[in-house]
Design an enzyme around this catalytic site. Sequence first.
Site, PDB file in Angstrom:
ATOM      1  N   HIS A 272       1.930  -8.602  -6.364  1.00  0.00           N
ATOM      2  CA  HIS A 272       2.358  -7.664  -5.280  1.00  0.00           C
ATOM      3  C   HIS A 272       2.969  -8.412  -3.543  1.00  0.00           C
ATOM      4  O   HIS A 272       3.499  -7.675  -2.761  1.00  0.00           O
ATOM      5  CB  HIS A 272       1.930  -6.564  -4.293  1.00  0.00           C
ATOM      6  CG  HIS A 272       0.896  -5.517  -5.473  1.00  0.00           C
ATOM      7  ND1 HIS A 272       1.702  -4.452  -5.262  1.00  0.00           N
ATOM      8  CD2 HIS A 272       0.718  -5.511  -6.580  1.00  0.00           C
ATOM      9  CE1 HIS A 272       1.155  -3.530  -5.990  1.00  0.00           C
ATOM     10  NE2 HIS A 272       0.575  -3.794  -7.411  1.00  0.00           N
TER      11      HIS A 272
ATOM     12  N   LYS B 272       4.198   1.365   8.673  1.00  0.00           N
ATOM     13  CA  LYS B 272       3.793   0.882   7.819  1.00  0.00           C
ATOM     14  C   LYS B 272       2.933   0.252   9.001  1.00  0.00           C
ATOM     15  O   LYS B 272       2.229  -0.034  10.370  1.00  0.00           O
ATOM     16  CB  LYS B 272       4.382   0.147   7.792  1.00  0.00           C
ATOM     17  CG  LYS B 272       5.807  -0.494   8.261  1.00  0.00           C
ATOM     18  CD  LYS B 272       7.117  -0.430   7.471  1.00  0.00           C
ATOM     19  CE  LYS B 272       7.638   0.377   7.275  1.00  0.00           C
ATOM     20  NZ  LYS B 272       7.968   0.062   5.259  1.00  0.00           N
ATOM     21  N   ARG B 273       2.407  -1.114   8.408  1.00  0.00           N
ATOM     22  CA  ARG B 273       1.159  -2.270   8.822  1.00  0.00           C
ATOM     23  C   ARG B 273       2.361  -2.772   9.144  1.00  0.00           C
ATOM     24  O   ARG B 273       3.267  -3.455   9.215  1.00  0.00           O
ATOM     25  CB  ARG B 273       0.699  -2.782   7.576  1.00  0.00           C
ATOM     26  CG  ARG B 273      -0.043  -3.797   7.787  1.00  0.00           C
ATOM     27  CD  ARG B 273      -1.258  -4.143   5.871  1.00  0.00           C
ATOM     28  NE  ARG B 273       0.428  -4.830   5.342  1.00  0.00           N
ATOM     29  CZ  ARG B 273       0.066  -6.338   5.234  1.00  0.00           C
ATOM     30  NH1 ARG B 273       0.725  -7.018   6.196  1.00  0.00           N
ATOM     31  NH2 ARG B 273       2.023  -6.059   3.886  1.00  0.00           N
TER      32      ARG B 273
ATOM     33  N   LYS C  59       7.496  -7.232   8.683  1.00  0.00           N
ATOM     34  CA  LYS C  59       8.089  -5.912   8.879  1.00  0.00           C
ATOM     35  C   LYS C  59       9.348  -5.147   9.882  1.00  0.00           C
ATOM     36  O   LYS C  59       9.990  -4.326   9.803  1.00  0.00           O
ATOM     37  CB  LYS C  59       7.181  -5.015   8.330  1.00  0.00           C
ATOM     38  CG  LYS C  59       6.766  -5.054   7.587  1.00  0.00           C
ATOM     39  CD  LYS C  59       5.181  -4.750   6.763  1.00  0.00           C
ATOM     40  CE  LYS C  59       4.080  -4.401   5.621  1.00  0.00           C
ATOM     41  NZ  LYS C  59       5.093  -3.650   4.535  1.00  0.00           N
TER      42      LYS C  59
ATOM     43  N   THR D 111       6.541   1.205  -0.861  1.00  0.00           N
ATOM     44  CA  THR D 111       6.603   3.256  -0.885  1.00  0.00           C
ATOM     45  C   THR D 111       6.047   4.242   0.172  1.00  0.00           C
ATOM     46  O   THR D 111       7.155   4.961  -0.122  1.00  0.00           O
ATOM     47  CB  THR D 111       4.790   3.239  -1.699  1.00  0.00           C
ATOM     48  OG1 THR D 111       4.015   3.240  -0.626  1.00  0.00           O
ATOM     49  CG2 THR D 111       4.782   2.575  -3.090  1.00  0.00           C
TER      50      THR D 111
ATOM     51  N   LYS E 203       8.349   7.638   0.273  1.00  0.00           N
ATOM     52  CA  LYS E 203       7.784   8.940   0.925  1.00  0.00           C
ATOM     53  C   LYS E 203       9.123   9.472   1.234  1.00  0.00           C
ATOM     54  O   LYS E 203       9.048  11.074   1.757  1.00  0.00           O
ATOM     55  CB  LYS E 203       6.651   8.853   0.785  1.00  0.00           C
ATOM     56  CG  LYS E 203       5.458   7.877   0.134  1.00  0.00           C
ATOM     57  CD  LYS E 203       4.061   7.421   1.009  1.00  0.00           C
ATOM     58  CE  LYS E 203       3.787   6.832  -0.369  1.00  0.00           C
ATOM     59  NZ  LYS E 203       2.427   5.839   0.059  1.00  0.00           N
TER      60      LYS E 203
END
Length: 816
Positions: free
Chosen positions: A360, A551-552, A557, A659, A663
């Site tokens: 991952h 998100k985290r 990110k 993911t 969504k």
Amino acid sequence: MKAHVHPSTPEDLRRDIEEKLFCMAGRFPAVATKNDYYLAVAYTVRDRILHNWVRTAEGYFEKTSRTAIYLSAEFLIGPQLGKNLVNLGLYGSMAQALRALGQNLDDVLAQEEEPGLGNGGLGRLAACYMDSLATLQIPAIGYGIRYEFGIFHQDIRDGWQVEKSDRWLRLGYPWEIARPELAFQIKLGGRTEPYTDGDDRYRERWVPGRVVLGTPCDTLVQGYGVPTVNMLRLWKAEAHEALDFQAFNAGDYTRAVHDKVASENITKVLYPNDEGMAGKQLRLEQQYFFVSCSLQDMIRIYRQREPNLSQFHLKYAVQLNDTHPAIAVAELMRLLVDEHGLDWEPAWEVTRSTFGYTNHTLLPEALERWPLPLFARVLPRHLEIIYEINRRFLDEVRARFPGDDGRVQRLSLIDESGEKYVRMANLACVGSHAVNGVAALHTTLLQQTVLKDFYDLWPEKFSNKTNGVTPRRFMALANRGLAQLLSRRIGDGWIRDLPQLRQLEPLAGDKGFQTEWRKVKLANKVRLAVVIREATGITVDPATLFDIQVKRIHEYKRQHLNLLHVVTLYHRLKSNPRLEITPRTVIFGGKAAPGYFIAKLIIKLINSVAAVVNADPAVRDRLRVVFFPDFNVKTAHDIYPAADLSEQISTAGKEASGTGNMKFSLNGALTIGTLDGANVEIREEVGAENFFLFGLDAGQVTARKASGYNPRDELAQNEELRAVLDLIDSGAFSGGDRELFQPLLRPLLDHDDYLLFADYPSYVAAQETVGRTYRATAKWTRMSILNVARMGKFSSDRAIQEYCRDIWHVAPVTVA
């Protein structure tokens, strides 16, 4: 086929709820609390699931079904009541039953505590896969850890993240069934000693320093529209002896419960802080604990029918969800060789044929490894087994690549470049018959970078399995307005066959359908606006563009790139008060790891910018900023359906898949993003014209870094970026404190590891395109409809079917 056999009319449900209130809570309706009603409804639903579970278990037992096993340290399953009502087809009937009792289903759903048994995408993926396995009628068991305290609750105080314990079990958890009679002994520490067995064979015996017990708690996973129910078995740790009676009688009360406390600590908290050695040891013990419990349980089930473990791999296909359960390779060898008497070669054949490994991450630092002295202290027998696996494996490597010592060193299960470590990703690759990435780009990059040597050795092992999400939770449950609109127009078959959404394409330009589409989106935005006001006190306008990144929190990110754009808009509006822009509400959400200071500082900066922007009367009707606290599965139900714009802006080549991007798109948001992770495939599916692309691609990122990337050069060429950084640096968002955000700004100026400055110009330009497009209402709506219509590929059902076909070789079993 109906999934339930209990009579389940609204009247049946009302009567059963009252009975549960009487018999389980000792209440009558007039004095029952919201939690009493929630528990009564949950047990009413659980009864129906249990009937299906008994039918399923009997069917699996009779047919000796090959079974998929999903080993994961995280299962972020989310609230269970709403999902189970959808999957049983009882949502509407339950709402009617509760109305007859003077209750509201939404209020009852809100009462449920979320089990915080995961950190983010990894655990949520595991939960989606469990839903799909049951819906597709695949025999499966999920194994994980029943953390007493899950991922922390996030409070925001003075703009900073503050962690609070997640007491998700405090009001009772009706969805689990404890199985204390199935306790397994788990050894830790101690030493090994050689001996000769009855057949005069050399053996090793593990003499543990301590033993803990693992007991299972089962959560049942109901499939959608089918009677199939699979099992999620989570392990909790207990002391072998809960009380030292002699110490207690002697008055040493602390020592009397020492073993109980030390044992239960293993499953106390999700991901203990592992910066110190004590945290590392606890995390290693956690991973070994749940893996050993799970494998012992699988052997117990197997031996109900077959005493010879040489066929174990024909019964089970075990998937390792990242490296957390990778110790399973050594543990299965230990169980087969030490406990059940198999010779090494047949045991190794069984082990390699049993496991598949899902990677991952593309971040080398995230590939788990354990300091050798720690590993030897906690798992002495496993270290011996790993040494033997490594010896045999490296002999194979030397035979294939003679004289290539560098390759041997890179492939070794032991990192000896400095302080010695056990490499868990290497162990997973060697001990598995299949290795997969989770997006096409991710898999390609795995083969070219972090797992290149393994790909060179065994290219046939590697495949891609792009992640997916369940439409049951993230559309049918979370976005009921959209689900009802879709089902009126194209039927409800899309809920279990997501590619049927393609039938929406001819409606994308239909004015009437567009109007209905916008009504659904506006209702979702109004709902989120209420939730935001309740959670933060901030009032937002549902008519504005909802620009969302949840998100985290992590530097790769790039929440801070998003924030640079926010400050850019603010700077433009302050410089030119008459500037026409598309009114925008920018919403952030996500948790920072407790020990990750820079991530916490990003949260502080978001909140500091929000405080200034939202208080400024010159801009607040055109720009609002929100940090939504404690983002989780439950709040995601409100957030994903309300988004207009989805921020998927990680540095290309860093995100394995994502993911959240799926969504958002499934709920009609348009994406602004880089060519990273599954963004690449989403763009291919929805069409480049329906995706706001910006930034360097993975190859360009590598090239820029190789050529000596200098962020100060980028800054020198961009006057607006300089002005934005100067505004932050000046203390404008920190009450004049110019030092507060320097730990975030200085690394950007000195090395900018995630290339924010390089991507900033194209990001800002893409955001301008977003603003213009949003004002063209019909065009935006058409793009939104086409995004949903073309997202059929990204169902977790499709991903599970690929695992079953290519890796597990597991077939559906119809439950009578």
